[in-house]
Each structure stands twice: as C-alpha cells, then as structure tokens.
Motif scaffolding. Structure first.
Motif, PDB file in Angstrom:
ATOM      1  N   LEU A  77       0.818  -1.208   0.000  1.00  0.00           N
ATOM      2  CA  LEU A  77       0.000   0.000   0.000  1.00  0.00           C
ATOM      3  C   LEU A  77       0.856   1.263   0.000  1.00  0.00           C
ATOM      4  CD1 LEU A  77      -3.134   0.142   0.166  1.00  0.00           C
ATOM      5  CD2 LEU A  77      -2.855   0.691   2.590  1.00  0.00           C
ATOM      6  N   LYS A  78       0.467   2.221  -0.852  1.00  0.00           N
ATOM      7  CA  LYS A  78       1.107   3.536  -0.854  1.00  0.00           C
ATOM      8  C   LYS A  78       0.283   4.490   0.008  1.00  0.00           C
ATOM      9  CE  LYS A  78       3.198   2.965  -5.408  1.00  0.00           C
ATOM     10  NZ  LYS A  78       3.339   3.519  -6.794  1.00  0.00           N
ATOM     11  N   PHE A  79       0.920   5.571   0.449  1.00  0.00           N
ATOM     12  CA  PHE A  79       0.276   6.491   1.381  1.00  0.00           C
ATOM     13  C   PHE A  79       0.303   7.904   0.813  1.00  0.00           C
ATOM     14  CE2 PHE A  79       1.633   2.810   3.642  1.00  0.00           C
ATOM     15  CZ  PHE A  79       0.493   2.491   4.373  1.00  0.00           C
ATOM     16  N   LEU A  80      -0.888   8.376   0.425  1.00  0.00           N
ATOM     17  CA  LEU A  80      -1.051   9.734  -0.087  1.00  0.00           C
ATOM     18  C   LEU A  80      -1.256  10.639   1.120  1.00  0.00           C
ATOM     19  CD1 LEU A  80      -1.306  11.741  -2.387  1.00  0.00           C
ATOM     20  CD2 LEU A  80      -3.683  11.004  -2.709  1.00  0.00           C
ATOM     21  N   VAL A  81      -0.179  11.241   1.568  1.00  0.00           N
ATOM     22  CA  VAL A  81      -0.142  11.943   2.846  1.00  0.00           C
ATOM     23  C   VAL A  81      -0.331  13.438   2.620  1.00  0.00           C
ATOM     24  CG1 VAL A  81       1.242  12.420   4.897  1.00  0.00           C
ATOM     25  CG2 VAL A  81       1.372  10.181   3.802  1.00  0.00           C
ATOM     26  N   ALA A  82      -1.296  14.003   3.317  1.00  0.00           N
ATOM     27  CA  ALA A  82      -1.582  15.427   3.170  1.00  0.00           C
ATOM     28  C   ALA A  82      -0.489  16.260   3.835  1.00  0.00           C
ATOM     29  CB  ALA A  82      -2.937  15.758   3.788  1.00  0.00           C
ATOM     30  N   ILE A  83      -0.056  17.290   3.133  1.00  0.00           N
ATOM     31  CA  ILE A  83       0.949  18.211   3.636  1.00  0.00           C
ATOM     32  C   ILE A  83       0.404  19.624   3.474  1.00  0.00           C
ATOM     33  CG2 ILE A  83       2.125  18.057   1.397  1.00  0.00           C
ATOM     34  CD1 ILE A  83       4.727  18.732   2.793  1.00  0.00           C
ATOM     35  N   ARG A  84       0.413  20.409   4.555  1.00  0.00           N
ATOM     36  CA  ARG A  84      -0.131  21.766   4.528  1.00  0.00           C
ATOM     37  C   ARG A  84       1.004  22.772   4.681  1.00  0.00           C
ATOM     38  NH1 ARG A  84      -5.377  23.042   7.864  1.00  0.00           N
ATOM     39  NH2 ARG A  84      -6.292  22.344   5.898  1.00  0.00           N
ATOM     40  N   PRO A  85       1.373  23.489   3.610  1.00  0.00           N
ATOM     41  CA  PRO A  85       2.444  24.479   3.710  1.00  0.00           C
ATOM     42  C   PRO A  85       2.122  25.529   4.775  1.00  0.00           C
ATOM     43  CG  PRO A  85       1.772  24.142   1.426  1.00  0.00           C
ATOM     44  CD  PRO A  85       0.766  23.442   2.270  1.00  0.00           C
ATOM     45  N   GLY A  86       3.103  25.846   5.585  1.00  0.00           N
ATOM     46  CA  GLY A  86       2.919  26.887   6.584  1.00  0.00           C
ATOM     47  C   GLY A  86       2.795  26.367   7.993  1.00  0.00           C
ATOM     48  N   THR A  87       2.435  25.086   8.168  1.00  0.00           N
ATOM     49  CA  THR A  87       2.351  24.533   9.518  1.00  0.00           C
ATOM     50  C   THR A  87       3.723  24.110  10.029  1.00  0.00           C
ATOM     51  OG1 THR A  87       1.773  22.382   8.583  1.00  0.00           O
ATOM     52  CG2 THR A  87      -0.039  23.786   9.303  1.00  0.00           C
ATOM     53  N   ALA A  88       4.701  24.021   9.130  1.00  0.00           N
ATOM     54  CA  ALA A  88       6.094  23.767   9.503  1.00  0.00           C
ATOM     55  C   ALA A  88       6.950  24.266   8.345  1.00  0.00           C
ATOM     56  CB  ALA A  88       6.341  22.286   9.766  1.00  0.00           C
ATOM     57  N   THR A  89       8.256  24.351   8.544  1.00  0.00           N
ATOM     58  CA  THR A  89       9.150  24.839   7.496  1.00  0.00           C
ATOM     59  C   THR A  89       9.303  23.801   6.400  1.00  0.00           C
ATOM     60  OG1 THR A  89      11.158  23.916   8.482  1.00  0.00           O
ATOM     61  CG2 THR A  89      10.453  26.117   9.241  1.00  0.00           C
ATOM     62  N   PRO A  90       9.674  24.232   5.191  1.00  0.00           N
ATOM     63  CA  PRO A  90       9.903  23.247   4.127  1.00  0.00           C
ATOM     64  C   PRO A  90      11.042  22.286   4.454  1.00  0.00           C
ATOM     65  CG  PRO A  90      10.478  25.488   3.402  1.00  0.00           C
ATOM     66  CD  PRO A  90       9.761  25.621   4.687  1.00  0.00           C
ATOM     67  N   ALA A  91      12.047  22.744   5.190  1.00  0.00           N
ATOM     68  CA  ALA A  91      13.152  21.845   5.559  1.00  0.00           C
ATOM     69  C   ALA A  91      12.657  20.739   6.488  1.00  0.00           C
ATOM     70  CB  ALA A  91      14.271  22.640   6.220  1.00  0.00           C
ATOM     71  N   TYR A  92      11.789  21.087   7.434  1.00  0.00           N
ATOM     72  CA  TYR A  92      11.271  20.084   8.347  1.00  0.00           C
ATOM     73  C   TYR A  92      10.389  19.081   7.599  1.00  0.00           C
ATOM     74  CZ  TYR A  92       8.879  17.896  12.266  1.00  0.00           C
ATOM     75  OH  TYR A  92       8.379  16.975  13.150  1.00  0.00           O
ATOM     76  N   TYR A  93       9.533  19.586   6.729  1.00  0.00           N
ATOM     77  CA  TYR A  93       8.684  18.683   5.946  1.00  0.00           C
ATOM     78  C   TYR A  93       9.519  17.805   5.010  1.00  0.00           C
ATOM     79  CZ  TYR A  93       3.856  19.877   7.132  1.00  0.00           C
ATOM     80  OH  TYR A  93       2.644  19.995   7.765  1.00  0.00           O
ATOM     81  N   ALA A  94      10.632  18.350   4.486  1.00  0.00           N
ATOM     82  CA  ALA A  94      11.501  17.541   3.632  1.00  0.00           C
ATOM     83  C   ALA A  94      12.087  16.371   4.416  1.00  0.00           C
ATOM     84  CB  ALA A  94      12.615  18.403   3.044  1.00  0.00           C
ATOM     85  N   ARG A  95      12.474  16.603   5.661  1.00  0.00           N
ATOM     86  CA  ARG A  95      12.991  15.511   6.494  1.00  0.00           C
ATOM     87  C   ARG A  95      11.896  14.490   6.791  1.00  0.00           C
ATOM     88  NH1 ARG A  95      15.947  19.870   8.684  1.00  0.00           N
ATOM     89  NH2 ARG A  95      14.538  20.196  10.452  1.00  0.00           N
ATOM     90  N   LEU A  96      10.682  14.978   7.124  1.00  0.00           N
ATOM     91  CA  LEU A  96       9.569  14.063   7.351  1.00  0.00           C
ATOM     92  C   LEU A  96       9.310  13.189   6.120  1.00  0.00           C
ATOM     93  CD1 LEU A  96       6.744  16.163   9.108  1.00  0.00           C
ATOM     94  CD2 LEU A  96       7.996  14.226  10.079  1.00  0.00           C
ATOM     95  N   ALA A  97       9.233  13.840   4.964  1.00  0.00           N
ATOM     96  CA  ALA A  97       8.900  13.121   3.738  1.00  0.00           C
ATOM     97  C   ALA A  97       9.989  12.126   3.365  1.00  0.00           C
ATOM     98  CB  ALA A  97       8.665  14.108   2.599  1.00  0.00           C
TER      99      ALA A  97
END
Length: 389
Positions: A77-97
C-alpha cells in the motif's frame, strides 16, 4: 491503448477523524481509533487498492505519524499523505517526507492541501488571503523540492527564507515522491501547472470536470509541463441500482433539516474555497435535488466539507460512469464509503471485476492456480467439514 482502456489506479481513504454508518448522527458512529485505521489499511492492502489517502485538519490524526504507523503494518500500500504548507518549514517537511519514504521503502505520495477554512488556518498560524496562500506554497515547494532532489536549497523569498538548508538523507523515490493537488480557483490551477504530477478534482458532473481538466492542462502546458488527472469520489455500490439508491437514502436517513441548514451555514460562511463553493452549488442544501448528474449523488455534501458526491448504482452502472470520467483524462480514483472498512470490501468485490482490476478473489486464484479454495465455491457459508480417514 486509449486512455479509457487503461486500468484505473484505485486508492482508498483512511477516515482519521472518525467513521460511521449514518451521516449527521451518532448512531453506529466509530470514533477515531488507531486500531480501526490499521484494520482499514490492512484490508485495503489485500483487497487490491494501490494506496490510501490520509487527510489533514484540526479534527484529524497527524497525517505523517499515522502513515508511518500504517506503513509498518502493510506490504504494498502507498500512502497519499496530506501536507499543509505553513504549519512547519519546508526543511522540516523535507525531512519528514524523506524519512517516511525511506521507512516505507518508497511508498510515499504527497497531497498538497493549502486549506480553505480561514478559521482553521488561523488556528495553524496562517493568516494569508486566498490567492496569496498559493504564492506562499510556490515558495515553500521550491525549497522543499530542491532539498528532496539535491539535498540543498537557499531562498530569500517574500514568504519563505532558507539559507543553505540541507537534507542529509534522500528519499527512496527519485527525484522525489509524486505530488498530488486539488484546487478549483484560477490561482490554484496556475499553481498546479508549475508543480504537481497529479491534478485532482472532486466529483462534479462530467462536463464541469472536463472544463477543469482543460484549464489545468493549459496551465501546465504554459509552463512546459504535463500533468495527469485524478478524481475524489465516494461510492455506494450494491448488486442492483435499486439497492444502491436505498443505501444512499439510508445514509442520510437520520439527518435532520436543522442539521443540514447548520452545516450549510458553516460551509458557506467559514470557507473561501472555490471548490467548496462548487460542491455546495450542486445541491444548495436541498434534499430534492441530490442526483446532480446520472448516478452522481450529492447527499454527502449536505453535511460534509470537501468531497461531497458519490457514484451510486450497480457495478455495471458505476463502471459506466467511471469510464465517462476516464474518457476525459481521469486515470486515478481516490475512493471512500461509509463505513470505510465494510465498504472497502464491498467496492473491491463488486466493482473491481467490472473494471478489470485485481481484487481479493483474483489474488487468491493467482496464489492457488485453478483450484477452488474451500471446496464450496470459495464461500465460507458453504464449507463442509469432514472427518479425516
């Protein structure tokens, strides 16, 4: 092979704010429960769905954390994960992703949700007007994509400032996990044209979907890009059309006129989303005009924000309606149904064979060859127990 002859990519939905058998009622409701979400994900994994959408919002479980939990319990199974710009920095979201893509062995898809509720966005610390949210998102994803694809990024933008940002560990997927996005305003479609891999629409009548796809294609072409297209729909599929319409009526049978009026008031006053306004305009809160196109039923949108329409009918009927969307360029369906565990089974067992998609029975046959499983045609109720001799 033409577009309409290609097999559809079918994803399911994780109802991370709760689930139930009736809209607008606590009767037979199911609270948000991680164990229940695991049941749905494991079922979707074995039933033939390619992935699941995990939403974002104040009432939802956190999407990345939930996806990591479900990834550990599933295989394909793949996971289409919602990401909302502005709730964290792009660098932090890049590490999460990157980390989620790594721990899931390349099973991450990203769904950009810029947001349409000013009240909810304010709670997240985002105070930009509608169109500026897309300007902000464009800067956000410039840094995000550069980090994911090259490991470094610098931007001194109007909204985003990042000085020599770094990502130490790249994702499994190269150059990055695919990006999905849905938005109906001119600003949203212009933003999509420069960035997204899969443009999504909610379930509107085919003529309206055709207009949106044409607009999105033009926006992508203007930036030298190509996008593919998906649709977000609920499904009420039963063995006959009559049974399906009875199930649709039952879903809103405990919904009072007062509850509908209150929900419509919130949906119209607290949202600046063009897509949400288009959903509301399909029915304007009226029970007597819910079939807005053949077999396209807007009853869910009486009280639910976001995707508010369902395809209703027998497997043959619903498959025919889906092929109409497919002929417009749709190649991906993000599906759901109430309650989500039972309806995941029902849709796979009834609709997938009509669409030529592999469901659970196909997988069993491929595992066991031409032998009949359980002797009684594969149906548990026909199993005969015999003593060994």
């Amino acid at each position: 092979m033409t577009q309409k002859d290609q097999p559809l990519d079918f994803l399911w939905f994780i109802p991370s704010s709760g689930d139930g058998s009736y809209l607008g009622s606590d009767d037979l409701s199911r609270p948000a429960d991680p164990g229940y979400f695991r049941e749905i994900a494991v079922a979707a994994d074995r039933l033939g769905y390619s992935g699941v959408l995990i939403p974002v919002g104040a009432a939802c479980e956190e999407s990345f954390v939930l996806a990591a939990d479900l990834a550990a319990r599933t295989e394909r199974l793949k996971f289409l994960v919602a990401i909302r710009p502005g709730t964290a920095t792009p660098a932090y979201y890049a590490r999460l992703a990157s980390t989620l893509d790594r721990v899931s062995n390349g099973r991450l898809l990203l769904n950009i949700v810029v947001g349409g509720s000013a009240e909810e966005l304010a709670g997240d610390g985002i105070f930009l007007p509608h169109d500026e949210r897309y300007d902000h998102a464009a800067e956000f994803f410039k840094v995000f994509n550069e980090l994911i694809e090259t490991g470094r990024s610098t931007l001194d933008g109007k909204y985003i400032k990042a000085i020599d940002a770094k990502l130490g560990l790249p994702p499994v997927q190269a150059p990055r996990p695919p990006i999905y996005f849905g938005g109906s305003s001119d600003a949203a479609i212009d933003f999509a044209g420069g960035l997204v891999d899969k443009y999504l629409t909610w379930g509107e009548p085919p003529a309206q979907v055709a207009e949106k796809i044409a607009h999105a294609r033009k926006a992508a072409a203007a930036k030298g890009r190509h996008a593919s297209f998906g649709i977000r729909l609920h499904f009420i599929v039963r063995e006959t059309d009559d049974e399906a319409w009875e199930a649709a009526d039952r879903l809103i049978s405990k919904l009072s006129d007062e509850a509908i009026a209150a929900a419509q008031d919130v949906l119209t006053k607290n949202s600046d989303s063009v897509g949400q306004a288009r959903m509301v305009a399909l029915h304007n809160g009226r029970r007597d005009r819910l079939e807005v196109s053949p077999n396209l039923w807007a009853g869910i949108g009486l009280v639910r924000s976001g995707a508010g329409t369902a395809l209703v009918g027998s497997p043959k009927t619903v498959a025919a309606r889906l092929r109409e969307y497919q002929a417009l360029g749709i190649d991906t369906v993000i599906a759901s149904g109430y309650p989500h565990l039972e309806e995941a089974y029902r849709l796979s067992e009834l609709l997938f064979p009509e669409l030529g998609l592999p469901g659970p029975q196909t997988q069993l046959r491929s595992s066991f060859g031409d032998r009949q499983v359980f002797g009684g045609g594969g149906h548990g109720g026909n199993v005969k127990l015999t003593s060994a001799s």
